[in-house]
Design a protein around this motif. Structure first.
Motif, PDB file in Angstrom:
ATOM      1  N   SER A  76       1.467  -2.742  11.223  1.00 12.51           N
ATOM      2  CA  SER A  76       0.036  -2.583  10.967  1.00 12.51           C
ATOM      3  C   SER A  76      -0.239  -2.614   9.467  1.00 12.51           C
ATOM      4  CB  SER A  76      -0.459  -1.252  11.540  1.00 12.51           C
ATOM      5  OG  SER A  76       0.044  -0.164  10.777  1.00 12.51           O
ATOM      6  N   VAL A  77      -1.495  -2.859   9.121  1.00  9.58           N
ATOM      7  CA  VAL A  77      -1.867  -2.883   7.702  1.00  9.58           C
ATOM      8  C   VAL A  77      -1.643  -1.512   7.069  1.00  9.58           C
ATOM      9  CG1 VAL A  77      -3.492  -4.799   7.906  1.00  9.58           C
ATOM     10  CG2 VAL A  77      -4.299  -2.455   8.291  1.00  9.58           C
ATOM     11  N   THR A  78      -1.835  -0.455   7.831  1.00  8.76           N
ATOM     12  CA  THR A  78      -1.609   0.898   7.307  1.00  8.76           C
ATOM     13  C   THR A  78      -0.131   1.119   7.010  1.00  8.76           C
ATOM     14  OG1 THR A  78      -3.480   1.709   8.598  1.00  8.76           O
ATOM     15  CG2 THR A  78      -1.962   3.353   7.730  1.00  8.76           C
ATOM     16  N   GLN A  79       0.736   0.646   7.895  1.00 11.12           N
ATOM     17  CA  GLN A  79       2.170   0.773   7.664  1.00 11.12           C
ATOM     18  C   GLN A  79       2.600  -0.027   6.439  1.00 11.12           C
ATOM     19  OE1 GLN A  79       3.300  -0.635  11.589  1.00 11.12           O
ATOM     20  NE2 GLN A  79       3.972   1.420  12.226  1.00 11.12           N
ATOM     21  N   ALA A  80       2.067  -1.232   6.293  1.00 16.21           N
ATOM     22  CA  ALA A  80       2.413  -2.063   5.139  1.00 16.21           C
ATOM     23  C   ALA A  80       1.926  -1.418   3.841  1.00 16.21           C
ATOM     24  CB  ALA A  80       1.810  -3.451   5.297  1.00 16.21           C
ATOM     25  N   ALA A  81       0.719  -0.873   3.853  1.00 12.15           N
ATOM     26  CA  ALA A  81       0.184  -0.217   2.654  1.00 12.15           C
ATOM     27  C   ALA A  81       1.050   0.972   2.263  1.00 12.15           C
ATOM     28  CB  ALA A  81      -1.251   0.229   2.901  1.00 12.15           C
ATOM     29  N   ALA A  82       1.574   1.693   3.254  1.00 13.82           N
ATOM     30  CA  ALA A  82       2.441   2.838   2.976  1.00 13.82           C
ATOM     31  C   ALA A  82       3.730   2.389   2.295  1.00 13.82           C
ATOM     32  CB  ALA A  82       2.748   3.587   4.272  1.00 13.82           C
ATOM     33  N   VAL A  83       4.278   1.237   2.723  1.00 16.84           N
ATOM     34  CA  VAL A  83       5.486   0.702   2.094  1.00 16.84           C
ATOM     35  C   VAL A  83       5.195   0.316   0.651  1.00 16.84           C
ATOM     36  CG1 VAL A  83       7.191  -1.161   2.125  1.00 16.84           C
ATOM     37  CG2 VAL A  83       6.456  -0.091   4.271  1.00 16.84           C
ATOM     38  N   MET A  84       4.056  -0.357   0.418  1.00 17.64           N
ATOM     39  CA  MET A  84       3.689  -0.751  -0.939  1.00 17.64           C
ATOM     40  C   MET A  84       3.575   0.466  -1.853  1.00 17.64           C
ATOM     41  SD  MET A  84       0.773  -3.676  -0.325  1.00 17.64           S
ATOM     42  CE  MET A  84       1.173  -5.342   0.185  1.00 17.64           C
ATOM     43  N   ALA A  85       2.905   1.513  -1.357  1.00 21.31           N
ATOM     44  CA  ALA A  85       2.715   2.713  -2.163  1.00 21.31           C
ATOM     45  C   ALA A  85       4.043   3.410  -2.438  1.00 21.31           C
ATOM     46  CB  ALA A  85       1.747   3.660  -1.451  1.00 21.31           C
ATOM     47  N   ARG A  86       4.884   3.494  -1.416  1.00 17.44           N
ATOM     48  CA  ARG A  86       6.171   4.198  -1.568  1.00 17.44           C
ATOM     49  C   ARG A  86       7.105   3.460  -2.526  1.00 17.44           C
ATOM     50  NH1 ARG A  86       7.716   3.907   3.345  1.00 17.44           N
ATOM     51  NH2 ARG A  86       9.282   2.266   3.134  1.00 17.44           N
ATOM     52  N   GLU A  87       7.134   2.132  -2.433  1.00 20.62           N
ATOM     53  CA  GLU A  87       8.062   1.338  -3.237  1.00 20.62           C
ATOM     54  C   GLU A  87       7.461   0.899  -4.569  1.00 20.62           C
ATOM     55  OE1 GLU A  87      11.087   1.142  -2.377  1.00 20.62           O
ATOM     56  OE2 GLU A  87      10.900   1.890  -0.321  1.00 20.62           O
ATOM     57  N   GLY A  88       6.160   1.088  -4.739  1.00 26.09           N
ATOM     58  CA  GLY A  88       5.516   0.685  -5.988  1.00 26.09           C
ATOM     59  C   GLY A  88       5.503  -0.812  -6.194  1.00 26.09           C
ATOM     60  N   VAL A  89       5.235  -1.566  -5.117  1.00 26.83           N
ATOM     61  CA  VAL A  89       5.209  -3.022  -5.204  1.00 26.83           C
ATOM     62  C   VAL A  89       3.849  -3.545  -4.752  1.00 26.83           C
ATOM     63  CG1 VAL A  89       7.689  -3.274  -4.880  1.00 26.83           C
ATOM     64  CG2 VAL A  89       6.194  -3.254  -2.876  1.00 26.83           C
ATOM     65  N   SER A  90       3.520  -4.739  -5.182  1.00 30.12           N
ATOM     66  CA  SER A  90       2.222  -5.324  -4.852  1.00 30.12           C
ATOM     67  C   SER A  90       2.328  -6.475  -3.867  1.00 30.12           C
ATOM     68  CB  SER A  90       1.529  -5.815  -6.128  1.00 30.12           C
ATOM     69  OG  SER A  90       2.341  -6.766  -6.804  1.00 30.12           O
ATOM     70  N   CYS A  91       3.547  -6.785  -3.407  1.00 28.94           N
ATOM     71  CA  CYS A  91       3.736  -7.891  -2.472  1.00 28.94           C
ATOM     72  C   CYS A  91       4.903  -7.585  -1.554  1.00 28.94           C
ATOM     73  CB  CYS A  91       3.990  -9.189  -3.240  1.00 28.94           C
ATOM     74  SG  CYS A  91       4.153 -10.666  -2.201  1.00 28.94           S
ATOM     75  N   LEU A  92       4.731  -7.887  -0.268  1.00 28.84           N
ATOM     76  CA  LEU A  92       5.785  -7.720   0.729  1.00 28.84           C
ATOM     77  C   LEU A  92       6.057  -9.062   1.398  1.00 28.84           C
ATOM     78  CD1 LEU A  92       4.455  -4.501   2.540  1.00 28.84           C
ATOM     79  CD2 LEU A  92       6.247  -4.595   0.784  1.00 28.84           C
ATOM     80  N   ALA A  93       7.304  -9.255   1.795  1.00 32.76           N
ATOM     81  CA  ALA A  93       7.653 -10.428   2.599  1.00 32.76           C
ATOM     82  C   ALA A  93       7.635 -10.017   4.060  1.00 32.76           C
ATOM     83  CB  ALA A  93       9.029 -10.959   2.210  1.00 32.76           C
ATOM     84  N   ALA A  94       6.845 -10.711   4.869  1.00 27.52           N
ATOM     85  CA  ALA A  94       6.744 -10.408   6.296  1.00 27.52           C
ATOM     86  C   ALA A  94       7.780 -11.222   7.056  1.00 27.52           C
ATOM     87  CB  ALA A  94       5.347 -10.722   6.804  1.00 27.52           C
ATOM     88  N   VAL A  95       8.477 -10.579   7.962  1.00 30.12           N
ATOM     89  CA  VAL A  95       9.547 -11.261   8.683  1.00 30.12           C
ATOM     90  C   VAL A  95       9.355 -11.147  10.191  1.00 30.12           C
ATOM     91  CG1 VAL A  95      11.246 -10.965   6.847  1.00 30.12           C
ATOM     92  CG2 VAL A  95      11.005  -9.187   8.576  1.00 30.12           C
TER      93      VAL A  95
END
Length: 255
Positions: free
Chosen positions: A21-40
């Motif tokens: 979910s977008v909420t789960q992805a946002a949590a990963v971004m905040a935790r890791e301090g990154v602005s981009c994720l690779a979706a698999v």
């Protein structure tokens, strides 16, 4: 221009399932301090998700449980690992993006290079240029007072196509509300859209003098771990904003 190759700068992307979910992805971004994720999907990268992809929809049509696959940028236009930094800067500016996918000689994803890595690589170039923040900054800063609602800030960010809003009180920067703040503090909490910026901005603002040399500011930004700084006059009043993209645009003219 200093001719490092992008393969030296690329970092392995953080991965997230395309059905997250977008909420789960946002949590990963905040935790890791990154602005981009690779979706698999399985072991295959099917797209990329950026903070901007989320923030542009946050106050409009983004439901917390929406799968991120609906907002992915497809993995096209990758660059080779031996591409010079100068060429990567050119492509990033032309495409108006802040992330480039880097592939190895076999075409497999090696990692991502962001505007931050490119700016860091250019610090040496700026040491021979007596360039000040005043020459590079944007004086037409997107700004709001601290009592304005978060929803207004998000709308202004979308209108101006910027990654942050400076929060200004009595002509001085009091805080900053960025895409990182939005994903970390607002995602999944729609009731906060009506709350004032003062409760969700990052403060104090990282600020530099208008006449500071840019190469020193690049090193300072690296030390502070920020992507933009407020530029102030000697009396503390706001003069403008300096971002990674502003620095890259100037570096492109030097090449």
């Amino acid at each position: 221009m200093f001719q490092r190759k992008v393969g030296e700068l690329a970092k392995r992307p953080h991965l997230v399932a395309a059905d997250a979910s977008v909420t789960q992805a946002a949590a990963v971004m905040a935790r890791e301090g990154v602005s981009c994720l690779a979706a698999v999907t399985g072991a295959k990268v099917v797209g990329f998700l950026t903070e901007r992809d989320l923030v542009r929809h946050l106050d409009v049509d983004l439901e917390p449980h929406t799968p991120i696959r609906e907002f992915l940028s497809r993995p096209t236009g990758a660059i080779a690992r031996d591409l010079p930094v100068s060429e990567a800067v050119k492509l990033m500016l032309e495409r108006r993006v802040r992330h480039l996918a880097v592939v190895d000689f076999g075409g497999s994803l090696l990692g991502l290079v962001t505007d931050k890595e490119l700016v860091d690589a250019l610090a040496v170039d700026f040491m021979v240029e007596s360039v000040t923040c005043r020459q590079l900054m944007r004086p037409d800063t997107a700004a709001l007072p601290p009592d304005r609602p978060v929803r207004e800030a998000l709308a202004l960010m979308r209108l101006r196509n910027v990654g942050c809003i400076l929060v200004v009180a009595d002509g001085r920067p009091a805080g900053i509300f960025s895409e990182r703040d939005a994903t970390a503090r607002i995602m999944g909490r729609p009731e906060r859209l009506a709350e004032p910026l003062s409760g969700h901005m990052s403060a104090p603002v990282v600020a530099v003098p208008a006449d500071a040399l840019v190469y020193k500011v690049i090193l300072f930004m690296r030390q502070k771990g920020v992507r933009r700084v407020a530029v102030i006059e000697a009396d503390g009043t706001l003069s403008g904003i300096l971002t990674q993209q502003d620095i890259l645009a100037y570096a492109r003219r030097l090449d």
